[in-house]
Scaffold this motif. Structure first.
Motif, short mmCIF file in Angstrom:
data_model
loop_
_atom_site.label_atom_id
_atom_site.label_comp_id
_atom_site.label_asym_id
_atom_site.label_seq_id
_atom_site.Cartn_x
_atom_site.Cartn_y
_atom_site.Cartn_z
N ASP A 328 0.81 -1.22 0.00
CA ASP A 328 0.00 0.00 0.00
C ASP A 328 0.85 1.28 0.00
N ARG A 329 2.04 1.22 -0.59
CA ARG A 329 2.94 2.37 -0.57
C ARG A 329 3.47 2.66 -1.98
N VAL A 330 3.67 3.95 -2.26
CA VAL A 330 4.32 4.35 -3.51
C VAL A 330 5.51 5.24 -3.19
N ARG A 331 6.57 5.06 -3.95
CA ARG A 331 7.65 6.04 -3.97
C ARG A 331 7.31 7.07 -5.03
N SER A 332 7.65 8.31 -4.78
CA SER A 332 7.31 9.36 -5.73
C SER A 332 8.32 10.50 -5.65
N ALA A 333 8.63 11.09 -6.81
CA ALA A 333 9.47 12.28 -6.87
C ALA A 333 8.67 13.55 -6.67
N VAL A 334 7.33 13.45 -6.65
CA VAL A 334 6.50 14.64 -6.44
C VAL A 334 6.68 15.09 -4.99
N PHE A 335 7.08 16.35 -4.83
CA PHE A 335 7.36 16.85 -3.48
C PHE A 335 6.15 16.69 -2.57
N GLY A 336 6.39 16.07 -1.40
CA GLY A 336 5.34 15.90 -0.41
C GLY A 336 4.57 14.60 -0.52
N PHE A 337 4.88 13.75 -1.49
CA PHE A 337 4.09 12.54 -1.70
C PHE A 337 4.90 11.25 -1.61
N ASP A 338 6.20 11.32 -1.40
CA ASP A 338 6.97 10.10 -1.33
C ASP A 338 6.52 9.26 -0.13
N GLY A 339 6.26 7.99 -0.37
CA GLY A 339 5.79 7.10 0.69
C GLY A 339 4.30 7.16 0.93
N ALA A 340 3.56 7.83 0.03
CA ALA A 340 2.11 7.93 0.21
C ALA A 340 1.45 6.56 0.12
N ARG A 341 0.34 6.41 0.82
CA ARG A 341 -0.44 5.17 0.75
C ARG A 341 -1.31 5.17 -0.50
N ILE A 342 -1.31 4.07 -1.21
CA ILE A 342 -2.16 3.96 -2.40
C ILE A 342 -3.62 4.12 -2.01
N SER A 343 -4.01 3.53 -0.89
CA SER A 343 -5.42 3.62 -0.46
C SER A 343 -5.82 5.06 -0.15
N GLU A 344 -4.89 5.86 0.38
CA GLU A 344 -5.20 7.25 0.67
C GLU A 344 -5.31 8.06 -0.61
N LEU A 345 -4.42 7.82 -1.57
CA LEU A 345 -4.53 8.49 -2.86
C LEU A 345 -5.87 8.15 -3.52
N ALA A 346 -6.27 6.88 -3.42
CA ALA A 346 -7.55 6.47 -4.00
C ALA A 346 -8.71 7.16 -3.28
N ALA A 347 -8.65 7.25 -1.95
CA ALA A 347 -9.73 7.89 -1.20
C ALA A 347 -9.86 9.37 -1.58
N ARG A 348 -8.74 10.03 -1.78
CA ARG A 348 -8.77 11.43 -2.21
C ARG A 348 -9.37 11.56 -3.61
N THR A 349 -9.06 10.57 -4.45
CA THR A 349 -9.63 10.57 -5.80
C THR A 349 -11.13 10.35 -5.77
N VAL A 350 -11.58 9.48 -4.88
CA VAL A 350 -13.01 9.24 -4.72
C VAL A 350 -13.73 10.52 -4.33
N ARG A 351 -13.15 11.29 -3.43
CA ARG A 351 -13.78 12.55 -3.02
C ARG A 351 -13.94 13.49 -4.21
N LEU A 352 -12.93 13.56 -5.07
CA LEU A 352 -13.03 14.41 -6.25
C LEU A 352 -14.09 13.88 -7.22
N ALA A 353 -14.10 12.55 -7.41
CA ALA A 353 -15.10 11.95 -8.30
C ALA A 353 -16.51 12.20 -7.80
N ALA A 354 -16.71 12.13 -6.49
CA ALA A 354 -18.03 12.40 -5.92
C ALA A 354 -18.43 13.85 -6.13
N MET A 355 -17.49 14.76 -6.02
CA MET A 355 -17.76 16.19 -6.28
C MET A 355 -18.20 16.42 -7.72
N SER A 356 -17.62 15.66 -8.63
CA SER A 356 -17.90 15.89 -10.05
C SER A 356 -19.27 15.36 -10.44
#
Length: 356
Positions: A328-356
């Motif tokens: 459930d982890r990703v490495r990333s060069a995007v500042f502030g996101f290295d080690g982010a949880r995949i499930s958390e990224l997905a949950a944030r995406t769900v919130r945007l999809a629900a808004m749309s």
């Protein structure tokens, strides 16, 4: 759209997991001029990995010098050694797109995409068209000039790999997804490069409500120019599949038509993705395995096919062999996101999809 929140959540998580897993599967053999379909399958036969049902195995101990030259990151990307995902631009851009939508909303401008790159993405973690556009931004150029000045990569696959988040946040609305992807893509691409991003975003958005990959592919084609090289190539791929031509024969025919294009060009890679989805026949593992075995830009193609298949079938349908090693982890060069949880990224995406 007709999706309950729980199903939407499962589909978007499937898209994220599928993208990361497909990227990791293809990463060790990402070098299309060297890792041909024949060489990839020879490697798999030598390591006892055909049919391919797991991440790539480590190189055979008796390999001759120069026989199998994997990418330098291979020790972190082969079965038994994976501990979270490796860093890769195919995942970085999905993360950056998510942050863009959270920061600016769906009315974001192409200029804001460029500002986000400069603030959040290291220059040396960009490649081909994106590096040219980044350099142009730093030198004060504005879109669409950033895409056209001193940029010979305008029709390569970079914009396509940035498109997923626009599909994930437009479930069942491929037209909207394609328009969002176009606004992002014109920062760095023109022609088939832009059409590839629109096609991929529409394909993912359509996958939320499509009855299988063929319907999603046909729907996505409605949102790019029908007479363009990309649309013609995708249609030819579906026609070969429908005629009963096998997977290998289909890719042989497509290569005869697109082989003069660079291995990172959008058009031949879209053909490999399309073939992987069609011949994958509703099975996540078979879809990403065939796509990566198709060669060319293997990690990008595996990521996109995995994203589409993940949305089509949901996270619950992705075998644990692909997701457990990611922890459930990703490495990333995007500042502030290295080690982010995949499930958390997905949950944030769900919130945007629900808004749309």
């Amino acid at each position: 759209m007709g999706l309950h929140h729980s199903e939407l959540t499962d589909r978007i998580l499937g898209g994220w997991q599928g993208r990361v897993a497909g990227n990791m599967l293809g990463k060790p053999v990402e070098r299309g001029g060297y890792w041909t379909r024949e060489r990839i399958d020879r490697y798999l036969r030598r390591t006892g990995a055909l049919p391919l049902t797991d991440y790539l195995p480590a190189p055979p101990p008796d390999a001759q010098p120069g026989e199998f030259e994997l990418r330098p990151e291979w020790p972190q990307c082969v079965r038994g050694r994976i501990n979270g995902s490796c860093r890769d631009d195919d995942v970085d851009y999905a993360i950056l797109g998510l942050h863009l939508l959270e920061a600016h909303g769906f009315a974001f401008t192409t200029e804001q995409v460029g500002e986000m790159w400069l603030r959040r993405l290291p220059y040396l973690q960009t490649f081909t068209a994106e590096r040219a556009a980044y350099r142009n931004l730093a030198n004060g150029l504005k879109p669409p000039r950033t895409a056209t000045y001193d940029n010979p990569y305008q029709e390569w696959i970079g914009a396509l790999i940035r498109a997923d988040v626009f599909g994930w946040t437009s479930p069942g609305d491929p037209h909207r997804a394609a328009l969002l992807a176009r606004r992002d893509a014109v920062l760095s691409h023109q022609g088939s490069g832009v059409h590839g991003a629109m096609w991929a975003a529409a394909l993912i958005a359509a996958a939320f409500t499509a009855d299988g990959p063929r319907q999603a592919i046909d729907t996505a084609l409605e949102h790019i120019p029908a007479s363009g090289r990309l649309a013609r190539t995708v249609r030819h791929t579906t026609a070969l599949h429908e005629s009963g031509t096998d997977w290998s024969g289909t890719l042989d025919e497509l290569e005869s038509r697109t082989g003069s294009l660079h291995w990172i060009h959008t058009v031949p890679n879209a053909a490999v993705i399309t073939a992987g989805l069609l011949y994958g026949a509703g099975d996540f593992t078979r879809t990403i395995a065939l796509t990566v075995r198709g060669g060319l830009d293997t990690d990008s193609n595996g990521a996109t096919a995995g994203s589409v298949a993940g949305v089509l079938y949901g996270a619950r349908a992705i075998p644990a062999v692909w997701t457990d090693p990611l922890h459930d982890r990703v490495r990333s060069a995007v500042f502030g996101f290295d080690g982010a949880r995949i499930s958390e990224l997905a949950a944030r995406t769900v919130r945007l999809a629900a808004m749309s």
